[in-house]
Design a protein around this motif. Structure first.
Motif, short mmCIF file in Angstrom:
data_model
loop_
_atom_site.label_atom_id
_atom_site.label_comp_id
_atom_site.label_asym_id
_atom_site.label_seq_id
_atom_site.Cartn_x
_atom_site.Cartn_y
_atom_site.Cartn_z
N LYS A 139 -0.25 18.23 4.27
CA LYS A 139 -0.82 19.21 3.34
C LYS A 139 0.15 19.54 2.21
CE LYS A 139 -4.10 21.49 6.46
NZ LYS A 139 -4.44 22.76 7.18
N GLN A 140 1.43 19.65 2.54
CA GLN A 140 2.43 19.90 1.50
C GLN A 140 2.50 18.74 0.51
OE1 GLN A 140 5.92 20.65 3.93
NE2 GLN A 140 5.80 22.86 3.56
N THR A 141 2.43 17.52 1.04
CA THR A 141 2.44 16.34 0.17
C THR A 141 1.20 16.33 -0.73
OG1 THR A 141 3.60 15.11 1.92
CG2 THR A 141 2.61 13.83 0.15
N ALA A 142 0.05 16.71 -0.16
CA ALA A 142 -1.19 16.78 -0.94
C ALA A 142 -1.07 17.81 -2.07
CB ALA A 142 -2.37 17.12 -0.04
N GLU A 143 -0.46 18.96 -1.76
CA GLU A 143 -0.26 19.98 -2.79
C GLU A 143 0.67 19.48 -3.89
OE1 GLU A 143 -1.59 23.02 -3.31
OE2 GLU A 143 -2.99 22.50 -1.70
N TYR A 144 1.70 18.75 -3.50
CA TYR A 144 2.63 18.17 -4.46
C TYR A 144 1.90 17.19 -5.40
CZ TYR A 144 6.46 15.14 -6.08
OH TYR A 144 7.34 14.39 -6.84
N LEU A 145 1.06 16.32 -4.82
CA LEU A 145 0.31 15.36 -5.62
C LEU A 145 -0.72 16.06 -6.50
CD1 LEU A 145 -0.08 12.34 -6.16
CD2 LEU A 145 -1.78 12.30 -4.34
N LYS A 146 -1.37 17.08 -5.95
CA LYS A 146 -2.36 17.84 -6.72
C LYS A 146 -1.71 18.52 -7.92
CE LYS A 146 -6.01 21.30 -6.09
NZ LYS A 146 -6.67 22.21 -5.10
N GLY A 147 -0.49 19.03 -7.73
CA GLY A 147 0.23 19.67 -8.83
C GLY A 147 0.49 18.70 -9.97
N ILE A 148 0.87 17.46 -9.62
CA ILE A 148 1.12 16.45 -10.65
C ILE A 148 -0.17 16.12 -11.40
CG2 ILE A 148 1.76 14.03 -11.01
CD1 ILE A 148 3.71 14.32 -8.68
N GLU A 149 -1.26 15.96 -10.66
CA GLU A 149 -2.55 15.66 -11.29
C GLU A 149 -3.00 16.80 -12.20
OE1 GLU A 149 -5.43 14.61 -8.37
OE2 GLU A 149 -4.49 12.69 -7.88
N ASN A 150 -2.78 18.03 -11.76
CA ASN A 150 -3.18 19.18 -12.58
C ASN A 150 -2.38 19.24 -13.89
OD1 ASN A 150 -5.07 20.01 -10.72
ND2 ASN A 150 -3.75 21.52 -9.74
N LYS A 151 -1.09 18.93 -13.81
CA LYS A 151 -0.26 18.92 -15.02
C LYS A 151 -0.74 17.86 -15.99
CE LYS A 151 4.02 20.65 -12.90
NZ LYS A 151 5.42 20.30 -12.52
N ASN A 152 -1.06 16.66 -15.47
CA ASN A 152 -1.55 15.60 -16.34
C ASN A 152 -2.91 15.96 -16.95
OD1 ASN A 152 0.66 13.97 -15.91
ND2 ASN A 152 -0.28 12.80 -14.27
N GLU A 153 -3.75 16.58 -16.15
CA GLU A 153 -5.06 16.98 -16.65
C GLU A 153 -4.91 18.03 -17.75
OE1 GLU A 153 -9.29 18.83 -15.00
OE2 GLU A 153 -7.77 18.12 -13.58
N ALA A 154 -3.97 18.94 -17.59
CA ALA A 154 -3.73 19.96 -18.62
C ALA A 154 -3.24 19.31 -19.91
CB ALA A 154 -2.70 20.97 -18.12
N LYS A 155 -2.35 18.31 -19.78
CA LYS A 155 -1.88 17.60 -20.96
C LYS A 155 -3.02 16.89 -21.68
CE LYS A 155 2.83 16.65 -19.33
NZ LYS A 155 3.79 15.58 -18.96
#
Length: 330
Positions: A139-155
């Motif tokens: 779950k922690q790894t999933a949150e880490y990956l989700k954070g990266i995807e969210n940053k890219n989506e914001a960009k």
């Protein structure tokens, strides 16, 4: 003509900045802290004999009289049937002339049995805590990956807004300056293409992480061998036990877990190649996980943990029923 040339250079600059700021590696490398997963600290159980199924052995008549079917089966799983049968026969033998010595003998035997029951309960708790540890890690790894995807989506979203704004300003500028030709059309088409491209990139903004499983409990459940090197033998027996004469349950708990995974489409896909890839990742040494697969693996671990915890209910039932036997006619 010079203005048109400058506008083209500006648009080219915007395109370059937008794409360079949003494109990144498809596979994300885990930080060293996330790569380490020391959840499974158990001993290996290959050399421990697996108990014979309860329906295939001769259970003592006194045990059948005093204990329920569930208690008998879990007692067999933890190797306590012979000790319980011996205790019951000694208690029956001593009942005609109970002395302090015989009472102490029974108390010592009962204490030993209760200690082994408690140890079995702690073993279940210990093993489920290991599964829970991996679940939290996933779950922690999933949150880490989700954070990266969210940053890219914001960009990507910001880039699309900037491109749209620049396109609008540029079009307005050409109109105000009375620039002849179809430069405004070029600007509109170009910015539209860029915005569409950025939108598609936002929709396809999925990253993956490579995970390796040194100890894969899901693989053990899926393959279902006679013995397990990861599961304590009592738990492995409990998950695989099935009485073929039982009409109410036509499958073992392990088979039931797998069927639930299939019914919930956790390991099934309309694309057979994709389904094979899923199974290789979940039930093999590991591989590339996207966000959905990480969340799915965490759910599968939680599902397995819940079924193992059911064994504690049967152990508690054995504790209660054996306590009633101990306090009868003393």
């Amino acid at each position: 003509m010079k203005l048109q040339h400058n506008m083209k250079l500006t648009l080219l600059f915007v395109i370059t900045i937008s794409f360079s700021s949003c494109l990144g590696p498809k596979i994300i490398s885990l930080k060293p802290e996330l790569e380490r997963n020391n959840c499974y600290q158990s001993y290996y159980y290959d050399n421990r004999p697996t108990p014979q199924p309860t329906y295939s052995i001769e259970v003592d008549s006194l045990v059948i009289q005093k204990l329920s079917c569930k208690s008998i089966n879990v007692a067999n799983a933890i190797g306590l049937l012979p000790a319980i049968a011996e205790y019951l026969h000694l208690k029956k033998y001593y009942s005609d002339g109970m002395t302090i010595s015989t009472r102490l003998d029974l108390v010592e035997r009962a204490t030993s049995i209760n200690q082994r029951i408690s140890a079995a309960s702690l073993e279940v708790l210990s093993f489920t805590s290991e599964i829970n540890c991996e679940e939290v890690h996933i779950k922690q790894t999933a949150e880490y990956l989700k954070g990266i995807e969210n940053k890219n989506e914001a960009k990507l979203t910001i880039s699309a807004i900037v491109v749209g704004g620049i396109g609008t300003i540029a079009t307005g500028f050409t109109v105000l300056k009375g620039i002849e030709g179809n430069i405004s059309d070029y600007i509109g088409i170009t910015t539209g293409i860029i915005e569409t491209t950025l939108g598609i990139m936002a929709l396809r903004n999925s990253k993956s992480i490579e995970l390796r499983h040194k100890n894969n409990v899901l693989q053990e459940v899926w393959e279902g061998h006679d013995t397990s090197s990861l599961f304590p033998q009592s738990i492995w027996y409990y998950l695989n036990y099935h009485n073929p004469t039982c009409k109410t349950r036509q499958e073992s708990i392990r088979e039931h877990i797998i069927n639930e995974w299939k019914c919930l489409d956790q390991i099934i896909s309309s694309d057979k190649n994709k389904e094979h890839g899923y199974r290789e990742v979940y039930f093999g040494p590991g591989g590339e996980y996207d966000l959905a697969q990480l969340e799915n693996r965490a759910n599968m671990l939680s599902h397995l943990k819940a079924h193992i915890n059911q064994m504690k209910h049967d152990i508690n039932l054995l504790t209660i029923e054996f306590a009633e036997v101990c306090y009868q006619h003393l």
